[in-house]
Design an enzyme around this catalytic site. Structure first.
Site, short mmCIF file in Angstrom:
data_model
loop_
_atom_site.label_atom_id
_atom_site.label_comp_id
_atom_site.label_asym_id
_atom_site.label_seq_id
_atom_site.Cartn_x
_atom_site.Cartn_y
_atom_site.Cartn_z
CG ASN A 69 37.21 33.38 42.17
OD1 ASN A 69 37.84 33.36 43.29
ND2 ASN A 69 36.56 32.39 41.96
NE ARG A 82 54.13 34.61 58.36
CZ ARG A 82 55.00 35.21 58.00
NH1 ARG A 82 55.24 35.37 56.68
NH2 ARG A 82 55.91 35.78 58.85
CG HIS A 118 37.85 25.76 36.23
ND1 HIS A 118 37.37 25.94 37.49
CD2 HIS A 118 38.83 25.30 35.88
CE1 HIS A 118 38.25 25.09 38.26
NE2 HIS A 118 39.09 24.48 37.16
N GLY A 128 40.18 33.78 38.23
CA GLY A 128 40.67 33.89 39.41
C GLY A 128 42.22 33.55 39.33
CG HIS A 129 44.66 29.28 39.29
ND1 HIS A 129 45.27 28.85 40.71
CD2 HIS A 129 45.58 28.72 38.52
CE1 HIS A 129 46.10 28.21 40.29
NE2 HIS A 129 46.51 28.28 39.27
CG HIS A 138 39.28 29.43 48.96
ND1 HIS A 138 37.86 29.62 49.21
CD2 HIS A 138 39.61 28.31 48.14
CE1 HIS A 138 37.33 28.69 48.15
NE2 HIS A 138 38.36 27.90 47.78
NE ARG A 143 35.23 24.45 46.99
CZ ARG A 143 35.72 25.17 45.69
NH1 ARG A 143 36.56 26.44 46.08
NH2 ARG A 143 35.67 24.70 44.46
CG HIS A 195 33.59 28.66 44.93
ND1 HIS A 195 33.27 28.12 43.73
CD2 HIS A 195 33.03 27.78 45.76
CE1 HIS A 195 32.69 26.92 43.82
NE2 HIS A 195 32.76 26.77 45.31
CD GLU A 226 32.09 30.85 41.08
OE1 GLU A 226 32.16 31.52 39.79
OE2 GLU A 226 32.92 30.21 41.65
#
Length: 247
Positions: A7, A18, A200, A223-224, A50, A45, A43, A72
Site C-alpha cells: 500500500n 510538501r 491493517h 502499507g503503514h 494522500h 479518499r 486507497h 480500496e
C-alpha cells in the site's frame, strides 16, 4: 504463496506534506515490483489526503500486465472535486481487484468492516458493476463476521479481514484470542467459497504468526508498517523481507 500487495498511501502523504512530486509514487511502485511484491494497493479518499485520482491513473499505466492492482475505498462516497468516486475510478483504470471499505472522512484510517446483514443489499448493484468491468471484488470485514453466503450470492470473490485488533493484541503480548477470531473467520469464508485477504497494521513482527494461523491466505495488503520500516532499512530491503516471511 501469499501475495504481498504494498500500500503506497504513505508515500503520497509524505509528498503531499510538501507539495510537488517527491517522493515519486510511481518510482516507489517500481522499486516494490523489482523487490518481489506481487501487487500494489492504493486507497484514494474524497478529501485527497494522500493518493489522488491522478496517482491512481498513473499507477494503472505502470502496473498493467506486471503485477496486481488493488484499489480500496468506500463505494458509497460520492464524487467531490477532483475525486470522481471509487466506481468511476475503477471504470477508468480497470484494476485487478477493488476492495470495498466502509470508511468515512472522519476516520484517520479504516477501522471496521461491513455489516453484511445490513449492507448487502446496498452493495449488490455496485458489486455487479465492478464484476462487469472485470474487477475482482473483495469486502473489508471484521473478525467474527458471519453469513458469507450472502456475499457469495452477490458475486463477491474475496474478503479482507481487518487485522488491527490482532496487531494491537500482538503488541500487548496476548494475540491468541484475536488471532483465533481471524482464523475462524477465514475458515467460514473459505467454506462459503471465498478467498481470504488480510490487512491493517500487519508488520514484519506479527506477519509470520498470522500467516501460519491462516492456511490458504491469498493476499496481505501492507502499507503503514512497511513504509515506516523502510525508513530504517530502505524500501527494497523491506519489501524483500516481507516476501521472505510470506514464503
Amino acid at each position: 504463496m501469499t501475495l504481498l500487495s504494498v500500500n503506497l498511501n504513505k508515500i503520497a502523504v509524505l509528498r503531499n506534506s510538501r507539495g510537488g512530486d517527491e517522493p515519486d509514487i510511481c518510482k516507489a511502485a517500481q522499486t516494490c515490483i523489482e523487490s518481489g511484491c506481487g501487487g500494489i494497493t492504493v486507497h484514494p479518499r474524497p478529501d485527497l489526503r494522500h493518493v489522488r485520482p491522478d496517482d491512481v491513473r498513473a499507477l494503472a499505466a505502470l502496473l498493467r500486465g506486471r503485477v496486481e492492482y488493488n484499489i480500496e475505498g468506500n463505494p458509497f462516497a460520492g464524487a467531490r472535486g477532483e475525486y470522481p468516486g471509487l466506481i468511476a475510478l475503477a471504470r477508468e483504470v480497470r484494476p485487478t481487484q477493488v476492495t470495498l471499505v466502509p470508511d468515512s472522512d472522519g476516520q484517520i484510517t479504516s477501522d471496521h468492516g461491513f455489516d453484511l446483514e445490513r449492507d448487502i443489499d446496498r452493495l449488490r448493484p455496485l458489486v455487479a458493476e465492478l464484476l462487469e468491468l472485470g474487477c475482482r471484488v473483495s469486502l473489508f470485514v471484521d473478525a467474527g463476521t458471519e453469513n458469507f453466503d450472502s456475499a457469495v450470492a452477490i458475486g463477491v470473490e474475496r474478503i479482507e479481514i481487518y487485522t488491527g485488533p490482532y496487531a494491537q493484541a500482538f503488541v500487548e503480548g496476548k494475540p491468541g484470542v484475536a488471532l483465533a477470531a481471524c482464523a475462524d473467520t477465514a475458515r467460514r469464508a473459505q467454506r462459503a467459497g471465498l478467498a481470504v485477504n488480510a490487512g491493517h497494521d500487519l508488520s514484519q513482527a506479527n506477519l509470520g504468526t498470522f500467516k501460519a494461523a491462516i492456511p490458504g491466505l491469498a493476499e496481505v495488503s501492507i502499507g503503514h508498517a512497511l513504509i515506516g520500516e523502510a525508513l530504517y532499512e530502505g524500501l527494497a530491503v523491506t519489501v524483500r523481507n516481507y516476501v521472505q516471511i510470506l514464503r
